[in-house]
Design a protein around this motif. Structure first.
Motif, PDB file in Angstrom:
ATOM      1  N   ALA A 141      -7.359  -0.999  -0.592  1.00 20.46           N
ATOM      2  CA  ALA A 141      -6.811   0.257  -0.066  1.00 20.46           C
ATOM      3  C   ALA A 141      -7.275   0.550   1.352  1.00 20.46           C
ATOM      4  O   ALA A 141      -6.798   1.498   1.975  1.00 20.46           O
TER       5      ALA A 141
ATOM      6  N   SER B  27      -8.316   6.351  -3.492  1.00 21.67           N
ATOM      7  CA  SER B  27      -9.459   5.575  -3.986  1.00 21.67           C
ATOM      8  C   SER B  27     -10.497   5.320  -2.901  1.00 21.67           C
ATOM      9  O   SER B  27     -11.616   4.893  -3.211  1.00 21.67           O
TER      10      SER B  27
ATOM     11  N   GLY C  93      -8.237  -0.602  -5.660  1.00 26.13           N
ATOM     12  CA  GLY C  93      -7.643   0.725  -5.539  1.00 26.13           C
ATOM     13  C   GLY C  93      -6.828   1.145  -6.744  1.00 26.13           C
ATOM     14  O   GLY C  93      -5.950   2.013  -6.638  1.00 26.13           O
TER      15      GLY C  93
ATOM     16  N   ASP D 218      -2.768   5.182  -2.998  1.00 21.93           N
ATOM     17  CA  ASP D 218      -3.876   4.225  -2.957  1.00 21.93           C
ATOM     18  C   ASP D 218      -5.043   4.751  -2.130  1.00 21.93           C
ATOM     19  O   ASP D 218      -6.196   4.428  -2.399  1.00 21.93           O
TER      20      ASP D 218
ATOM     21  N   HIS E  88      -3.691   4.425  -9.216  1.00 22.64           N
ATOM     22  CA  HIS E  88      -2.356   3.849  -9.380  1.00 22.64           C
ATOM     23  C   HIS E  88      -1.537   4.672 -10.375  1.00 22.64           C
ATOM     24  O   HIS E  88      -2.030   5.041 -11.445  1.00 22.64           O
TER      25      HIS E  88
ATOM     26  N   ARG F  39      -2.510  -7.064  -3.796  1.00 29.84           N
ATOM     27  CA  ARG F  39      -3.799  -6.375  -3.712  1.00 29.84           C
ATOM     28  C   ARG F  39      -4.942  -7.369  -3.475  1.00 29.84           C
ATOM     29  O   ARG F  39      -5.868  -7.090  -2.707  1.00 29.84           O
TER      30      ARG F  39
ATOM     31  N   LEU G  22       0.828  -1.202   0.000  1.00 27.92           N
ATOM     32  CA  LEU G  22       0.000   0.000   0.000  1.00 27.92           C
ATOM     33  C   LEU G  22       0.866   1.257   0.000  1.00 27.92           C
ATOM     34  O   LEU G  22       1.836   1.348   0.738  1.00 27.92           O
TER      35      LEU G  22
END
Length: 469
Positions: free
Chosen positions: A436, A54, A108, A51, A112, A366, A47
């Motif tokens: 996120a 989002s 998220g 991020d 990016h 993720r 993370l």
């Protein structure tokens, strides 16, 4: 599935004989980055500060107060320089930060850097790109590259991009109907010549609307089976004399958060020989080792014939797609009205979506992160959730609105879902988790929830009112 292969082949041949088969001819955009090698993309192992963009949002104080009082808003209470300098205007210039637990950006990826960079580079070189339908001038090498990456992700022969996930389902259903229309002996298919379409009672509105359109064209006969009830589906299939059968279902249901019983569906497919199509909108990139979706999660990729999805959920972008065989693609692009008569997705969005596909595959942490949040919520509340979509049924509209306002005061953006989206007295809080989100986010949310929801008494699944044909 030899019969379906033959029927689609015959439909394509008929279109070709009538000179109605349509082709995609990509426009090549020079000096583009569509052939960028993967090593030129940036990847991260955990993370990062971006991020949080989002899941962290702001609303004006005016919006906040209207929400608390349940006052309808025309959407012009955003604050900013356009508001006169009055006490109300000064209030509107103040903003409150909220943690978003109601979006669909599951990984998220919308914030990016690689996704952003891909969009920026494309827009700087090409603007929004050629603007037209895909069959006229809106289909480029960017679109083709995205289709190829999605076909690979879904382990399918090919893929067709559509402007939205909604239009993808509409295009597929009208193409299914054309299988019977093109092979009818008369001007209209007889009942035996039509396609029997079996649809889960809680399927997405886009599937339902596609079925309704095909019904209006008298090309299909629709049958609705009770939500995830394989005994009921088997009964309907057994008693249906029609040869051409299609079963279509959401893979992960957006309002209830439960998965379709894909393993059982595959068994019925082998028994009855139907075409199996899934709307994988909420499972793509989230489920499976590579993010291939629900079919990968349940190890039945080869048994799913058509995989429909969207790039507006876990990809953090926009657009829809249909992963299928080359023959199905030819049929859909020639007969799918919502594809044919829609302007193609802008090039910068297509470039960003391709970057998101690559990043989602590479940054496997993720997927681990979002499933960790699912486990955290389950452990903290005792509610047996099985996906990042959490449907907390609280009953009346007043109760749902009160709970939503309570969460707003604690800094959480979660809206009440009310009729006509769901049935009366089954109003709910629809909570979505993201990679996120942090453990502290979930802890704080469940603490706030515990003050307005009794976890031991919460309703979990119900039947949506508007999701019936």
């Amino acid at each position: 599935m030899g019969s379906w292969n033959e029927w689609v082949e015959l439909a394509v041949e008929k279109l070709e004989s009538l000179k109605l088969l349509r082709s995609l001819r990509p426009i090549h955009l020079s000096n583009d980055n569509s052939n960028t090698h993967e090593f030129e993309f940036e990847y991260f192992d955990g993370l990062r500060e971006w991020d949080r963009a989002s899941v962290e949002v702001e609303i004006s104080e005016t919006t906040f107060l209207k929400w608390l009082q349940d006052i309808p808003s025309p959407g012009d209470d955003l604050g900013g320089s356009g508001i006169a300098y009055t006490e109300a205007g000064a209030s509107a210039r103040r903003f409150r930060k909220l943690i978003l637990f109601s979006g669909n950006d599951y990984l998220g990826l919308s914030s990016h850097p690689t996704v952003i960079k891909a969009a920026i580079q494309a827009v700087q070189k090409h603007g929004m790109g050629p603007r037209g339908s895909a069959l006229i001038c809106g289909y480029t090498n960017y679109h083709r590259l995205l289709e190829s990456s999605l076909a690979e992700l879904k382990s399918k022969e090919d893929c067709l991009l559509c402007p939205t996930g909604f239009s993808a389902n509409m295009a597929f259903m009208t193409a299914v109907g054309n299988v019977s229309l093109l092979q009818a002996k008369g001007s209209q298919p007889s009942l035996d010549e039509r396609v029997a379409v079996f649809s889960d009672a809680l399927n997405h509105a886009s599937i339902i609307d596609g079925i309704r359109l095909a019904e209006k064209q008298k090309s299909i006969a629709a049958f609705v089976y009770r939500h995830c009830d394989m005994h009921h589906l088997n009964e309907l299939l057994t008693n249906c004399p029609m040869k051409k059968k299609v079963v279509i279902t959401d893979s992960l249901f957006s309002m209830d958060g439960d998965f379709a019983p894909l393993v059982e569906l595959v068994k019925l497919r082998k028994k009855h020989g139907f075409l199996l199509a899934i709307d994988d909108a909420h499972a793509t990139f989230v489920c499976g080792k590579t993010g291939g979706g629900a079919a990968e999660l349940f190890n039945c990729v080869s048994d799913v014939d058509i995989c429909i999805g969207t790039l507006s959920k876990a990809a953090g972008c926009h657009g829809g797609y249909i992963a299928c065989s080359k023959k199905w693609k030819q049929l859909i692009q020639s007969r799918g009205r919502s594809f044919i008569f829609s302007t193609s997705t802008p090039v910068p969005i297509t470039a960003a979506a391709h970057a998101a596909v690559i990043v989602a595959k590479k940054e496997m942490w993720r997927r681990r992160a979002i499933w960790n949040r699912v486990r955290d919520f389950r452990d903290l509340t005792g509610i047996p959730i099985t996906s990042p979509i959490i449907s907390l049924i609280v009953g009346s509209e007043a109760t749902a609105l009160q709970a939503s306002r309570h969460l707003l005061e604690f800094g959480f953006h979660i809206t009440a879902i009310r009729p006509p989206t769901v049935a009366p007295n089954s109003c709910r809080l629809r909570i979505t988790l993201s990679a996120a989100h942090t453990l502290d986010d979930v802890r704080n949310l469940t603490a706030a929830l515990s003050q307005c929801v009794n976890f031991s008494e919460i309703g979990f699944y119900c039947t949506s009112w508007n999701a019936r044909l």
